[in-house]
Enzyme design. Structure first.
Site, PDB file in Angstrom:
ATOM      1  N   SER A 146       1.046  -1.193  -0.096  1.00  0.00           N
ATOM      2  CA  SER A 146       0.059  -0.072   0.018  1.00  0.00           C
ATOM      3  C   SER A 146       0.793   1.262  -0.032  1.00  0.00           C
ATOM      4  O   SER A 146       1.918   1.204   0.442  1.00  0.00           O
ATOM      5  CB  SER A 146      -1.059   0.035   1.317  1.00  0.00           C
ATOM      6  OG  SER A 146      -1.636   1.234   1.211  1.00  0.00           O
ATOM      7  N   TYR A 159      -3.360  -0.180   9.723  1.00  0.00           N
ATOM      8  CA  TYR A 159      -3.203  -1.049   8.569  1.00  0.00           C
ATOM      9  C   TYR A 159      -1.971  -0.391   8.040  1.00  0.00           C
ATOM     10  O   TYR A 159      -1.093  -1.302   7.659  1.00  0.00           O
ATOM     11  CB  TYR A 159      -4.306  -0.181   7.925  1.00  0.00           C
ATOM     12  CG  TYR A 159      -4.400  -0.513   6.154  1.00  0.00           C
ATOM     13  CD1 TYR A 159      -4.641  -1.907   5.777  1.00  0.00           C
ATOM     14  CD2 TYR A 159      -3.592   0.451   5.406  1.00  0.00           C
ATOM     15  CE1 TYR A 159      -4.760  -2.273   4.388  1.00  0.00           C
ATOM     16  CE2 TYR A 159      -3.624  -0.089   3.728  1.00  0.00           C
ATOM     17  CZ  TYR A 159      -3.985  -1.318   3.723  1.00  0.00           C
ATOM     18  OH  TYR A 159      -4.197  -1.449   2.176  1.00  0.00           O
TER      19      TYR A 159
END
Length: 275
Positions: A146, A159
């Site tokens: 990500s 996250y």
């Protein structure tokens, strides 16, 4: 004389998190490029639907249950996929979800759940396929990272921490697997329109978007599509022996800015309609 043997004609691939989003799109794209694919997720019925569509389009696919937070489930998934498709040549780890919340407002259990899914789950899958790949001196490990691992975002601390740790693990794999013939790559999506995280209520997403804008992290409102990432992952898998994609980052292209000519054209068109 080539420095490396080329990829075999048949390259079975595992796709974790294949019931929706990037994982589902990747399974479809890989199958369209001739990879036999094993789709794994907790929602195995969704994987089965996708596998049936792949088969109807002439591809080869199977659907298997997979929970990356369960060690026995991971072992069973890899074993069954190998039994039915053959030695695994490609692993795509894309299982996971996004948890929104400020770090000082979420509990440790929620934080840990992100580590379990995005880091420990990816590690379980990796250690299950690596011995065979090292023995055969070839194979591709492709991790869905990500851009949050590269540039942290408020409200995504759990996250982001998990994805940053995943990046560290992949970097170590690249160093430790050097000379084995096994390639480790990580693909970092920017904001992507999938069900992951974006089905949350506005009261959760709204404050995050406001903070992102404050920190200069929400320049426009366009998102990547899952198919954009699927093409990138397939490109990594198909890279010929002799080189590999270490890190790839994809960001959504911004909407086209209106030029003065277009703006004037719209004014003229409106004037004609008003006559």
């Amino acid at each position: 004389m080539p420095r490396f043997e080329p990829h075999p004609a048949r390259r079975p691939a595992l796709v974790a998190g294949a019931s929706s989003g990037i994982g589902a799109a990747t399974a479809v794209e890989l199958a369209a490029h001739g990879f036999p694919v094993a789709l794994g997720a907790r929602r195995v019925e969704k994987c089965q639907e996708i596998a049936e569509n792949i088969i109807a389009d002439g591809g080869e696919a199977i659907a298997l249950p997979l929970d990356v937070t369960d060690a026995d489930s991971v072992k069973g998934f890899v074993h069954q996929a190998t039994e039915r498709l053959g030695d695994i040549e490609v692993l795509v780890t894309g299982a996971g979800d996004t948890f929104f919340g400020r770090l000082h407002e979420i509990d440790t259990e929620s934080f840990e759940s992100q580590i379990q899914i995005h880091l420990i789950g990816a590690n379980r899958l990796t250690t299950a396929v690596l011995p065979g790949m090292v023995e055969r001196q070839r194979g591709d490990l492709i991790f869905v990272g990500s851009d949050v691992a590269l540039r942290q975002r408020p409200h995504m601390g759990a996250y982001g921490a998990a994805k940053a740790a995943l990046l560290a693990m992949v970097t170590n794999l690249q160093m430790e697997l050097e000379g084995t013939g096994v390639r480790a790559s990580i693909v970092h999506p920017g904001p992507t329109k999938t069900g992951m995280g974006w089905s949350l209520p506005l009261e959760s997403v709204g404050p995050a978007l406001e903070d992102w804008a404050k920190w200069g992290q929400a320049r426009h409102n366009y998102f990547l599509r899952a198919s954009d990432l699927a093409r990138a992952i397939t490109f990594v898998a198909e890279t010929p022996r002799g080189g590999f994609i270490a890190n790839m980052e994809l960001q959504p292209e911004a909407p086209l800015a209106a030029t003065k000519e277009r703006q004037q054209l719209k004014v003229d068109e409106k004037a004609l309609k008003d006559k």
